[in-house]
Write a protein that holds these residues in place. Structure first.
Motif, PDB file in Angstrom:
ATOM      1  N   GLN A  99       0.819  -1.195   0.000  1.00 38.22           N
ATOM      2  CA  GLN A  99       0.000   0.000   0.000  1.00 38.22           C
ATOM      3  C   GLN A  99       0.863   1.260   0.000  1.00 38.22           C
ATOM      4  O   GLN A  99       1.982   1.265   0.491  1.00 38.22           O
ATOM      5  CB  GLN A  99      -0.914   0.002   1.233  1.00 38.22           C
ATOM      6  CG  GLN A  99      -1.859  -1.194   1.282  1.00 38.22           C
ATOM      7  CD  GLN A  99      -2.801  -1.121   2.469  1.00 38.22           C
ATOM      8  OE1 GLN A  99      -3.212  -0.044   2.871  1.00 38.22           O
ATOM      9  NE2 GLN A  99      -3.145  -2.265   3.028  1.00 38.22           N
ATOM     10  N   ILE A 100       0.312   2.335  -0.569  1.00 40.10           N
ATOM     11  CA  ILE A 100       1.012   3.611  -0.550  1.00 40.10           C
ATOM     12  C   ILE A 100       0.656   4.345   0.738  1.00 40.10           C
ATOM     13  O   ILE A 100      -0.362   4.039   1.374  1.00 40.10           O
ATOM     14  CB  ILE A 100       0.661   4.464  -1.780  1.00 40.10           C
ATOM     15  CG1 ILE A 100      -0.840   4.777  -1.824  1.00 40.10           C
ATOM     16  CG2 ILE A 100       1.117   3.774  -3.053  1.00 40.10           C
ATOM     17  CD1 ILE A 100      -1.231   5.732  -2.949  1.00 40.10           C
ATOM     18  N   PRO A 101       1.475   5.323   1.166  1.00 44.61           N
ATOM     19  CA  PRO A 101       1.163   6.076   2.389  1.00 44.61           C
ATOM     20  C   PRO A 101      -0.215   6.726   2.317  1.00 44.61           C
ATOM     21  O   PRO A 101      -0.693   7.093   1.247  1.00 44.61           O
ATOM     22  CB  PRO A 101       2.280   7.133   2.443  1.00 44.61           C
ATOM     23  CG  PRO A 101       3.414   6.506   1.701  1.00 44.61           C
ATOM     24  CD  PRO A 101       2.772   5.717   0.591  1.00 44.61           C
ATOM     25  N   GLN A 102      -0.819   6.882   3.481  1.00 46.62           N
ATOM     26  CA  GLN A 102      -2.189   7.392   3.532  1.00 46.62           C
ATOM     27  C   GLN A 102      -2.304   8.791   2.945  1.00 46.62           C
ATOM     28  O   GLN A 102      -3.289   9.104   2.260  1.00 46.62           O
ATOM     29  CB  GLN A 102      -2.707   7.400   4.978  1.00 46.62           C
ATOM     30  CG  GLN A 102      -4.186   7.801   5.072  1.00 46.62           C
ATOM     31  CD  GLN A 102      -4.697   7.752   6.501  1.00 46.62           C
ATOM     32  OE1 GLN A 102      -3.926   7.650   7.451  1.00 46.62           O
ATOM     33  NE2 GLN A 102      -6.005   7.828   6.667  1.00 46.62           N
ATOM     34  N   ASP A 103      -1.301   9.640   3.192  1.00 44.44           N
ATOM     35  CA  ASP A 103      -1.397  11.002   2.659  1.00 44.44           C
ATOM     36  C   ASP A 103      -1.375  11.005   1.134  1.00 44.44           C
ATOM     37  O   ASP A 103      -2.067  11.800   0.495  1.00 44.44           O
ATOM     38  CB  ASP A 103      -0.278  11.877   3.215  1.00 44.44           C
ATOM     39  CG  ASP A 103       1.112  11.389   2.836  1.00 44.44           C
ATOM     40  OD1 ASP A 103       1.294  10.166   2.672  1.00 44.44           O
ATOM     41  OD2 ASP A 103       2.030  12.231   2.708  1.00 44.44           O
ATOM     42  N   GLN A 104      -0.613  10.088   0.526  1.00 45.96           N
ATOM     43  CA  GLN A 104      -0.599   9.966  -0.926  1.00 45.96           C
ATOM     44  C   GLN A 104      -1.946   9.471  -1.436  1.00 45.96           C
ATOM     45  O   GLN A 104      -2.470   9.955  -2.439  1.00 45.96           O
ATOM     46  CB  GLN A 104       0.513   9.022  -1.374  1.00 45.96           C
ATOM     47  CG  GLN A 104       1.916   9.547  -1.110  1.00 45.96           C
ATOM     48  CD  GLN A 104       2.993   8.580  -1.570  1.00 45.96           C
ATOM     49  OE1 GLN A 104       2.706   7.468  -2.041  1.00 45.96           O
ATOM     50  NE2 GLN A 104       4.249   8.991  -1.451  1.00 45.96           N
ATOM     51  N   ALA A 105      -2.513   8.498  -0.733  1.00 45.56           N
ATOM     52  CA  ALA A 105      -3.818   7.959  -1.126  1.00 45.56           C
ATOM     53  C   ALA A 105      -4.897   9.027  -1.044  1.00 45.56           C
ATOM     54  O   ALA A 105      -5.775   9.119  -1.912  1.00 45.56           O
ATOM     55  CB  ALA A 105      -4.178   6.762  -0.246  1.00 45.56           C
ATOM     56  N   GLN A 106      -4.826   9.862  -0.016  1.00 42.56           N
ATOM     57  CA  GLN A 106      -5.810  10.934   0.129  1.00 42.56           C
ATOM     58  C   GLN A 106      -5.698  11.943  -1.010  1.00 42.56           C
ATOM     59  O   GLN A 106      -6.711  12.381  -1.572  1.00 42.56           O
ATOM     60  CB  GLN A 106      -5.609  11.627   1.482  1.00 42.56           C
ATOM     61  CG  GLN A 106      -5.999  10.774   2.685  1.00 42.56           C
ATOM     62  CD  GLN A 106      -5.646  11.436   4.007  1.00 42.56           C
ATOM     63  OE1 GLN A 106      -4.806  12.348   4.057  1.00 42.56           O
ATOM     64  NE2 GLN A 106      -6.282  10.991   5.083  1.00 42.56           N
ATOM     65  N   GLN A 119      -9.889   3.738  -0.658  1.00 42.71           N
ATOM     66  CA  GLN A 119      -9.757   2.288  -0.808  1.00 42.71           C
ATOM     67  C   GLN A 119      -9.557   1.908  -2.277  1.00 42.71           C
ATOM     68  O   GLN A 119      -8.760   1.032  -2.597  1.00 42.71           O
ATOM     69  CB  GLN A 119     -10.991   1.579  -0.235  1.00 42.71           C
ATOM     70  CG  GLN A 119     -11.021   1.552   1.277  1.00 42.71           C
ATOM     71  CD  GLN A 119     -12.171   0.718   1.793  1.00 42.71           C
ATOM     72  OE1 GLN A 119     -13.298   0.818   1.290  1.00 42.71           O
ATOM     73  NE2 GLN A 119     -11.918  -0.097   2.799  1.00 42.71           N
ATOM     74  N   GLN A 120     -10.300   2.557  -3.146  1.00 43.47           N
ATOM     75  CA  GLN A 120     -10.123   2.295  -4.577  1.00 43.47           C
ATOM     76  C   GLN A 120      -8.720   2.686  -5.028  1.00 43.47           C
ATOM     77  O   GLN A 120      -8.103   1.994  -5.843  1.00 43.47           O
ATOM     78  CB  GLN A 120     -11.172   3.058  -5.385  1.00 43.47           C
ATOM     79  CG  GLN A 120     -12.556   2.471  -5.315  1.00 43.47           C
ATOM     80  CD  GLN A 120     -13.578   3.335  -6.038  1.00 43.47           C
ATOM     81  OE1 GLN A 120     -13.567   4.562  -5.918  1.00 43.47           O
ATOM     82  NE2 GLN A 120     -14.464   2.707  -6.790  1.00 43.47           N
ATOM     83  N   VAL A 121      -8.218   3.802  -4.518  1.00 43.66           N
ATOM     84  CA  VAL A 121      -6.867   4.226  -4.861  1.00 43.66           C
ATOM     85  C   VAL A 121      -5.860   3.202  -4.378  1.00 43.66           C
ATOM     86  O   VAL A 121      -4.942   2.807  -5.121  1.00 43.66           O
ATOM     87  CB  VAL A 121      -6.563   5.610  -4.251  1.00 43.66           C
ATOM     88  CG1 VAL A 121      -5.070   5.933  -4.359  1.00 43.66           C
ATOM     89  CG2 VAL A 121      -7.382   6.693  -4.953  1.00 43.66           C
ATOM     90  N   GLN A 122      -5.992   2.752  -3.141  1.00 47.56           N
ATOM     91  CA  GLN A 122      -5.052   1.758  -2.608  1.00 47.56           C
ATOM     92  C   GLN A 122      -5.087   0.473  -3.429  1.00 47.56           C
ATOM     93  O   GLN A 122      -4.053  -0.138  -3.709  1.00 47.56           O
ATOM     94  CB  GLN A 122      -5.371   1.451  -1.138  1.00 47.56           C
ATOM     95  CG  GLN A 122      -5.008   2.557  -0.160  1.00 47.56           C
ATOM     96  CD  GLN A 122      -3.510   2.689   0.060  1.00 47.56           C
ATOM     97  OE1 GLN A 122      -2.695   2.058  -0.620  1.00 47.56           O
ATOM     98  NE2 GLN A 122      -3.127   3.535   1.012  1.00 47.56           N
ATOM     99  N   ASP A 123      -6.273   0.094  -3.834  1.00 49.40           N
ATOM    100  CA  ASP A 123      -6.409  -1.109  -4.667  1.00 49.40           C
ATOM    101  C   ASP A 123      -5.688  -0.931  -6.001  1.00 49.40           C
ATOM    102  O   ASP A 123      -4.939  -1.798  -6.448  1.00 49.40           O
ATOM    103  CB  ASP A 123      -7.892  -1.387  -4.907  1.00 49.40           C
ATOM    104  CG  ASP A 123      -8.116  -2.597  -5.796  1.00 49.40           C
ATOM    105  OD1 ASP A 123      -7.425  -3.610  -5.611  1.00 49.40           O
ATOM    106  OD2 ASP A 123      -8.967  -2.507  -6.702  1.00 49.40           O
ATOM    107  N   ALA A 124      -5.894   0.214  -6.629  1.00 50.82           N
ATOM    108  CA  ALA A 124      -5.297   0.464  -7.935  1.00 50.82           C
ATOM    109  C   ALA A 124      -3.785   0.643  -7.854  1.00 50.82           C
ATOM    110  O   ALA A 124      -3.066   0.347  -8.814  1.00 50.82           O
ATOM    111  CB  ALA A 124      -5.927   1.709  -8.561  1.00 50.82           C
TER     112      ALA A 124
END
Length: 313
Positions: free
Chosen positions: A19-26, A37-42
């Motif tokens: 997974q990428i860091p949460q701030d990047q996902a946001q 969640q979709q971003v983390q999946d992709a």
């Protein structure tokens, strides 16, 4: 269950390293309109790629013209381009008529970008944009936005995995970055999809549409050689910031006769034995909207002229 929901179900079992860091996902969620969640999946499993950072640090456009030109202007590229033109004659005629962009320019773009679809890139587009977006501060904001556009595009296109493209995240026969894919790609073959990878029709129509939307003027000049007396009135940037009349007063004599009020700009191209001066017009500026380099624009126009001549024989 859709592939995206299926992917989200798998996310719970992904190890932390995937997974990428949460701030990047946001950030990417905000840019793409997807959930975190979709971003983390992709983005599962994505990593910084140092080869991409090395590649962007040494672009071909940093070369002088006399070294840049032979990369793209070769007998083989001309021969392949003529074959591509003849194999797609009807499509190119249709695109030229509909978008008012010369077939030779369309073919030249595809030829310079990907050798007519033969070399569309070796880097996963997702990974390239992630690397440049979060680990290349000089243009990080731009590439992060492009990654957001890519995630949206990937969902729309139903891509199961990242397509391959350039180190800068460009993809398909015409090497469109995600935002250009979103805004300028067209379904030119009418099959309900915009496929710039496998559809010659969509690639041809999309390149033509890009030039049309950026204001190509059919039948107008692109570039003209010039002689310069005294100090050359060179300026920074790509915009046409002067006129033929002003250039004439500064000692510039282009090999073309046009109204003095015509917008223009003088460029200097480095040759082995001196400087080659060229006066650029609006259509040259349009080519630089595709790639913001005078070297690139001149290579495209040079190849287009060669193709036009060869096709007309």
């Amino acid at each position: 269950m859709t592939k995206w929901k299926w992917g989200l179900a798998l996310l719970c079992s992904l190890p932390a390293w995937a997974q990428i860091p949460q701030d990047q996902a946001q950030t990417l969620a905000q840019l793409s309109g997807l959930t975190e969640q979709q971003v983390q999946d992709a983005m599962a499993g994505v990593e910084k790629n140092q080869k991409i950072l090395d590649a962007i640090a040494t672009p071909w456009e940093a070369k002088p013209w006399y070294q840049y030109r032979p990369i793209f202007i070769t007998p083989e590229r001309l021969k392949k381009g003529l074959a591509f033109w003849r194999a797609n004659e009807a499509l190119l005629q249709q695109a030229e008529a509909q978008y008012q962009v010369p077939a030779a320019v369309i073919v030249a773009i595809i030829g310079v970008e990907t050798y007519y679809g033969a070399h569309m890139g070796t880097y996963p587009v997702r990974d390239a944009l992630y690397t440049l977006g979060f680990y290349y501060p000089a243009r990080g904001a731009f590439f992060t936005k492009e990654l957001g556009q890519y995630l949206k595009l990937a969902q729309q296109q139903g891509w199961q995995q990242s397509p391959l493209g350039s180190y800068a995240g460009a993809m398909g026969m015409g090497q469109f970055i995600p935002s250009s894919y979103q805004h300028y790609a067209v379904d030119f073959d009418g099959d309900g999809k915009r496929d710039l990878f496998a559809s010659n029709a969509d690639a041809i129509g999309s390149v033509a549409n890009y030039f049309h939307e950026h204001g190509w003027q059919m039948g107008e000049p692109v570039l003209a050689g010039a002689t310069v007396k005294g100090k050359a009135p060179l300026t920074d940037g790509l915009e046409l910031d002067t006129t033929l009349g002003a250039l004439a007063k500064a000692g510039v004599s282009p090999a073309i006769a046009m109204d003095g009020a015509t917008p223009a700009k003088l460029f200097a191209f480095e040759q082995k034995d001196g400087t080659d001066y060229q006066v650029a017009f609006h259509n040259f500026y349009v080519i630089t909207r595709y790639n913001r380099s005078p070297l690139y624009a001149r290579a495209v126009w040079t190849l287009a002229q060669q193709l036009e001549h060869a096709h007309g024989k």
